[in-house]
Design a protein around this motif. Structure first.
Motif, PDB file in Angstrom:
ATOM      1  N   LEU A  77      48.934  54.242  40.112  1.00 16.46           N
ATOM      2  CA  LEU A  77      48.531  53.144  39.252  1.00 16.46           C
ATOM      3  C   LEU A  77      48.302  51.887  40.075  1.00 16.46           C
ATOM      4  O   LEU A  77      48.955  51.680  41.099  1.00 16.46           O
ATOM      5  CB  LEU A  77      49.644  52.857  38.228  1.00 16.46           C
ATOM      6  CG  LEU A  77      50.025  54.004  37.302  1.00 16.46           C
ATOM      7  CD1 LEU A  77      51.341  53.702  36.605  1.00 16.46           C
ATOM      8  CD2 LEU A  77      48.917  54.273  36.293  1.00 16.46           C
ATOM      9  N   HIS A  78      47.391  51.058  39.581  1.00 11.04           N
ATOM     10  CA  HIS A  78      47.096  49.787  40.248  1.00 11.04           C
ATOM     11  C   HIS A  78      46.778  48.748  39.182  1.00 11.04           C
ATOM     12  O   HIS A  78      46.108  49.055  38.196  1.00 11.04           O
ATOM     13  CB  HIS A  78      45.890  49.966  41.187  1.00 11.04           C
ATOM     14  CG  HIS A  78      45.512  48.720  41.903  1.00 11.04           C
ATOM     15  ND1 HIS A  78      46.262  48.173  42.905  1.00 11.04           N
ATOM     16  CD2 HIS A  78      44.440  47.896  41.739  1.00 11.04           C
ATOM     17  CE1 HIS A  78      45.675  47.067  43.340  1.00 11.04           C
ATOM     18  NE2 HIS A  78      44.575  46.878  42.652  1.00 11.04           N
ATOM     19  N   ARG A  79      47.267  47.542  39.385  1.00 12.31           N
ATOM     20  CA  ARG A  79      46.928  46.450  38.462  1.00 12.31           C
ATOM     21  C   ARG A  79      45.683  45.751  38.991  1.00 12.31           C
ATOM     22  O   ARG A  79      45.692  45.201  40.084  1.00 12.31           O
ATOM     23  CB  ARG A  79      48.071  45.445  38.343  1.00 12.31           C
ATOM     24  CG  ARG A  79      47.716  44.286  37.395  1.00 12.31           C
ATOM     25  CD  ARG A  79      48.855  43.322  37.175  1.00 12.31           C
ATOM     26  NE  ARG A  79      50.035  43.934  36.608  1.00 12.31           N
ATOM     27  CZ  ARG A  79      50.187  44.247  35.307  1.00 12.31           C
ATOM     28  NH1 ARG A  79      49.219  44.018  34.455  1.00 12.31           N
ATOM     29  NH2 ARG A  79      51.301  44.787  34.882  1.00 12.31           N
ATOM     30  N   GLN A  80      44.632  45.794  38.200  1.00 17.73           N
ATOM     31  CA  GLN A  80      43.411  45.046  38.521  1.00 17.73           C
ATOM     32  C   GLN A  80      43.533  43.665  37.893  1.00 17.73           C
ATOM     33  O   GLN A  80      43.757  43.537  36.688  1.00 17.73           O
ATOM     34  CB  GLN A  80      42.165  45.756  37.983  1.00 17.73           C
ATOM     35  CG  GLN A  80      41.804  47.001  38.733  1.00 17.73           C
ATOM     36  CD  GLN A  80      41.276  46.719  40.130  1.00 17.73           C
ATOM     37  OE1 GLN A  80      41.049  45.578  40.529  1.00 17.73           O
ATOM     38  NE2 GLN A  80      41.079  47.776  40.899  1.00 17.73           N
ATOM     39  N   GLN A  81      43.398  42.656  38.712  1.00 22.68           N
ATOM     40  CA  GLN A  81      43.514  41.279  38.247  1.00 22.68           C
ATOM     41  C   GLN A  81      42.231  40.843  37.534  1.00 22.68           C
ATOM     42  O   GLN A  81      41.170  41.448  37.719  1.00 22.68           O
ATOM     43  CB  GLN A  81      43.798  40.354  39.436  1.00 22.68           C
ATOM     44  CG  GLN A  81      45.081  40.691  40.166  1.00 22.68           C
ATOM     45  CD  GLN A  81      46.321  40.617  39.292  1.00 22.68           C
ATOM     46  OE1 GLN A  81      46.403  39.849  38.337  1.00 22.68           O
ATOM     47  NE2 GLN A  81      47.317  41.447  39.611  1.00 22.68           N
ATOM     48  N   GLU A  82      42.324  39.791  36.778  1.00 17.88           N
ATOM     49  CA  GLU A  82      41.184  39.288  36.012  1.00 17.88           C
ATOM     50  C   GLU A  82      39.990  38.996  36.907  1.00 17.88           C
ATOM     51  O   GLU A  82      38.848  39.306  36.570  1.00 17.88           O
ATOM     52  CB  GLU A  82      41.581  38.040  35.238  1.00 17.88           C
ATOM     53  CG  GLU A  82      40.497  37.547  34.307  1.00 17.88           C
ATOM     54  CD  GLU A  82      40.984  36.436  33.397  1.00 17.88           C
ATOM     55  OE1 GLU A  82      40.149  35.908  32.651  1.00 17.88           O
ATOM     56  OE2 GLU A  82      42.178  36.079  33.427  1.00 17.88           O
ATOM     57  N   GLU A  83      40.243  38.444  38.096  1.00 10.73           N
ATOM     58  CA  GLU A  83      39.149  38.085  39.005  1.00 10.73           C
ATOM     59  C   GLU A  83      38.524  39.292  39.716  1.00 10.73           C
ATOM     60  O   GLU A  83      37.582  39.139  40.485  1.00 10.73           O
ATOM     61  CB  GLU A  83      39.621  37.044  40.024  1.00 10.73           C
ATOM     62  CG  GLU A  83      40.777  37.470  40.887  1.00 10.73           C
ATOM     63  CD  GLU A  83      42.160  37.215  40.264  1.00 10.73           C
ATOM     64  OE1 GLU A  83      43.152  37.450  40.960  1.00 10.73           O
ATOM     65  OE2 GLU A  83      42.252  36.802  39.086  1.00 10.73           O
ATOM     66  N   SER A  84      39.007  40.505  39.436  1.00  9.30           N
ATOM     67  CA  SER A  84      38.470  41.714  40.082  1.00  9.30           C
ATOM     68  C   SER A  84      37.021  41.995  39.682  1.00  9.30           C
ATOM     69  O   SER A  84      36.308  42.677  40.397  1.00  9.30           O
ATOM     70  CB  SER A  84      39.328  42.929  39.732  1.00  9.30           C
ATOM     71  OG  SER A  84      39.188  43.262  38.352  1.00  9.30           O
ATOM     72  N   GLY A  85      36.618  41.519  38.532  1.00  2.00           N
ATOM     73  CA  GLY A  85      35.277  41.817  38.037  1.00  2.00           C
ATOM     74  C   GLY A  85      35.195  43.115  37.252  1.00  2.00           C
ATOM     75  O   GLY A  85      34.127  43.494  36.776  1.00  2.00           O
ATOM     76  N   ILE A  86      36.319  43.799  37.092  1.00  2.00           N
ATOM     77  CA  ILE A  86      36.362  45.037  36.313  1.00  2.00           C
ATOM     78  C   ILE A  86      36.454  44.653  34.837  1.00  2.00           C
ATOM     79  O   ILE A  86      37.246  43.774  34.465  1.00  2.00           O
ATOM     80  CB  ILE A  86      37.579  45.908  36.708  1.00  2.00           C
ATOM     81  CG1 ILE A  86      37.612  46.169  38.214  1.00  2.00           C
ATOM     82  CG2 ILE A  86      37.608  47.205  35.913  1.00  2.00           C
ATOM     83  CD1 ILE A  86      36.459  46.936  38.767  1.00  2.00           C
TER      84      ILE A  86
END
Length: 176
Positions: A77-86
């Motif tokens: 698992l990985h937390r994608q941050q808001e600024e990731s663009g995902i």
């Protein structure tokens, strides 16, 4: 450490580095990535994975077969941050990458189901996402077998240049 019927998901070890570098230099494994990874890039990625697990207690874990102790890749698992663009970030992403010779044994699905359960039970995440290039049908099958649904929101993956054959990704999700 997390266990499934046939797998152990654990912290990375020094002996995993050269095997993981071979995996990331395998054109078959990396077919749906824009380029192969160098040994240095591969080692740096393990460093990030290891630090995240050490700091948070979870992440992209090294995977070994219970039957032999053989290291075969990662699932986690990985937390994608808001600024990731995902799309929908911040979010919890489930991901995996296994040696090609281990494909077709159901290991990715077995591990994906277990890490999704971990996200719901230990992290209390309301949902888990996964994404892959549109062309990567095998990964999409893992997502479906893990109980995820394609939410119909294809997107340009921000780390892949516009116009690249792999720029369009599909997004899958499972809710608690």
């Amino acid at each position: 450490m997390i266990e499934t019927e046939r797998l152990i998901l654990r912290q990375w070890r020094d002996e995993d580095y050269p095997i993981y570098a071979q995996l990331n230099a395998d054109p078959e494994v990396m077919r749906y990535f824009p380029e192969l990874m160098s040994r240095e890039e591969s080692d740096a990625q393990i460093g990030r994975f290891t630090r995240h697990i050490a700091n948070k207690g979870w992440g992209f874990w090294a995977v070994e077969l219970k039957s032999s102790g053989e290291f075969i890749g990662f699932i986690g698992l990985h937390r994608q941050q808001e600024e990731s663009g995902i799309l929908h970030a911040p979010l919890i992403e489930a991901g995996w990458r296994l040696q090609a010779r281990q494909w077709g044994n159901g290991y990715a699905t077995e591990g994906a189901k277990r890490v999704v359960r971990y996200a719901f039970e230990q992290l209390e995440s309301p949902e888990v996402y996964a994404y892959t290039p549109l062309q990567h049908m095998a990964s999409q099958r893992v997502m479906i077998k893990a109980g995820m649904t394609n939410i119909g929101e294809d997107f340009n993956y921000p780390k892949i240049p516009a116009g690249h054959a792999l720029e369009w990704f599909c997004l899958y999700k499972i809710t608690r």
